[in-house]
Design a protein around this motif. Structure first.
Motif, short mmCIF file in Angstrom:
data_model
loop_
_atom_site.label_atom_id
_atom_site.label_comp_id
_atom_site.label_asym_id
_atom_site.label_seq_id
_atom_site.Cartn_x
_atom_site.Cartn_y
_atom_site.Cartn_z
N PHE A 1 19.56 37.01 36.03
CA PHE A 1 19.10 36.66 34.68
C PHE A 1 19.69 35.34 34.21
CE2 PHE A 1 22.66 39.63 33.93
CZ PHE A 1 23.46 38.91 33.05
N LYS B 1 17.11 32.96 35.22
CA LYS B 1 15.96 33.10 34.32
C LYS B 1 16.22 32.42 32.98
CE LYS B 1 13.48 36.17 36.84
NZ LYS B 1 12.04 36.10 37.18
N ASP C 1 15.52 41.52 34.11
CA ASP C 1 16.16 40.20 34.11
C ASP C 1 15.42 39.22 33.20
OD1 ASP C 1 14.00 40.29 35.87
OD2 ASP C 1 14.98 39.15 37.45
#
Length: 301
Positions: free
Chosen positions: A12, A15, A195
């Protein structure tokens, strides 16, 4: 805005970087350099070891940021170092915290169940504490000592196809391969977040005016029994579950004694809308099952 992300090359954290770039922010990532730089010239990269205070100070000198995200703080000493280094260099810090700040005692957790503002600080390094206590201590230091606003984002289990911890993958692989899984309480309920959604909330926490601790989780919870049931349905295999014994390889990373999930009401009241767990978890499990089945087929060929 100028944004610094400590730990932004995988899961994450990656991301989050992608989301910041999509919104045209000036992004700097700080890593040890071991995972490379998947963003190339789109970001500025600083190389430093979080545990080496001298190189960390050098890397973060002579620059300021509007928002700093710290995804790799695990102890009160880590927290103390970063607020000293960032003094006068940022207007807000977002700290990645955890559901593990709460006890797994069967009670749905709200932010009031752990108050870092009155928690006694015991200074030490990461190895001096359990993961959960290290995060509690880090929160206490950040909220008591930082001169700038802080948000502690308490995540439950974060899942996704690229999850390097592979905790959900573990259950898929064990069931598809007809291997036993050892659990403590199959009826215990847990909460999860993807995520993508974790990154979205971190971004929201940075650009909004919120401060303090916030639970960030998909709406809803699922028992371990029902979670395994989704894998059984997707794979056509029966889970071999043991509640006693078992070797170390069969121990589930989700072996909790009682319900361990939290409310996201505070975050939703602040303006963030979370997904429904049952809208995406079956799809993710289907994808992981398919991936594992394809892996088995390729090994046979």
């Amino acid at each position: 805005m100028k944004i610094l992300i400590l730990g932004g090359t995988r899961f994450f954290g990656r991301k989050l970087v992608e989301l910041c770039l999509q919104n045209s922010h000036d992004v700097t990532i700080l890593t040890r350099g071991q995972s490379g730089n998947p963003f190339g010239s789109q970001v500025h990269q600083l190389i430093a070891d979080r545990d080496d205070e001298h190189t960390l100070v050098q890397a973060l000198s002579n620059t300021t940021w509007d928002i700093v995200y710290d995804n790799i703080c695990y102890s009160p000493k880590d927290a103390q170092k970063i607020i000293e280094i960032l003094e006068g260099k940022t207007t807000k810090l977002i700290f990645t915290s955890t559901l593990a700040t709460y006890e797994a005692d069967g009670i749905v957790k709200t932010e009031a169940d752990f108050n870092p503002y009155n928690y006694e600080i015991r200074m030490g390094n990461r190895q001096d504490f359990t993961y959960s206590e290290g995060k509690r201590q880090a929160e206490a230091v950040l909220f008591k000592k930082a001169s700038f606003p802080v948000v502690a984002v308490r995540f439950p289990i974060v899942v996704g196809e690229q999850d390097y911890t592979r905790r959900l993958h573990f259950h898929v692989e064990r069931i598809v391969n007809e291997q036993p899984i050892t659990l403590t309480n199959v009826d215990a309920k847990m909460s999860f977040i993807t995520d993508d959604e974790a990154a979205a909330f971190l971004y929201f926490a940075g650009i909004s005016t919120i401060e303090g601790p916030f639970n960030a989780t998909a709406s809803g919870a699922i028992s371990l029994k029902d979670l395994l049931g989704l894998i059984e349905e997707a794979s056509g295999k029966h889970a071999k579950v043991s509640l006693l014994g078992g070797d170390a390889n069969s121990q589930s990373p989700y072996a909790i004694p009682a319900d361990w999930y939290m409310s996201n009401a505070k975050a939703e009241a602040a303006g963030f809308t979370f997904s429904q767990l049952n809208d995406w978890l079956p799809k993710l499990i289907n994808s992981l099952v398919k991936e594992q089945q394809e892996t088995i087929m390729s090994q046979r060929n």
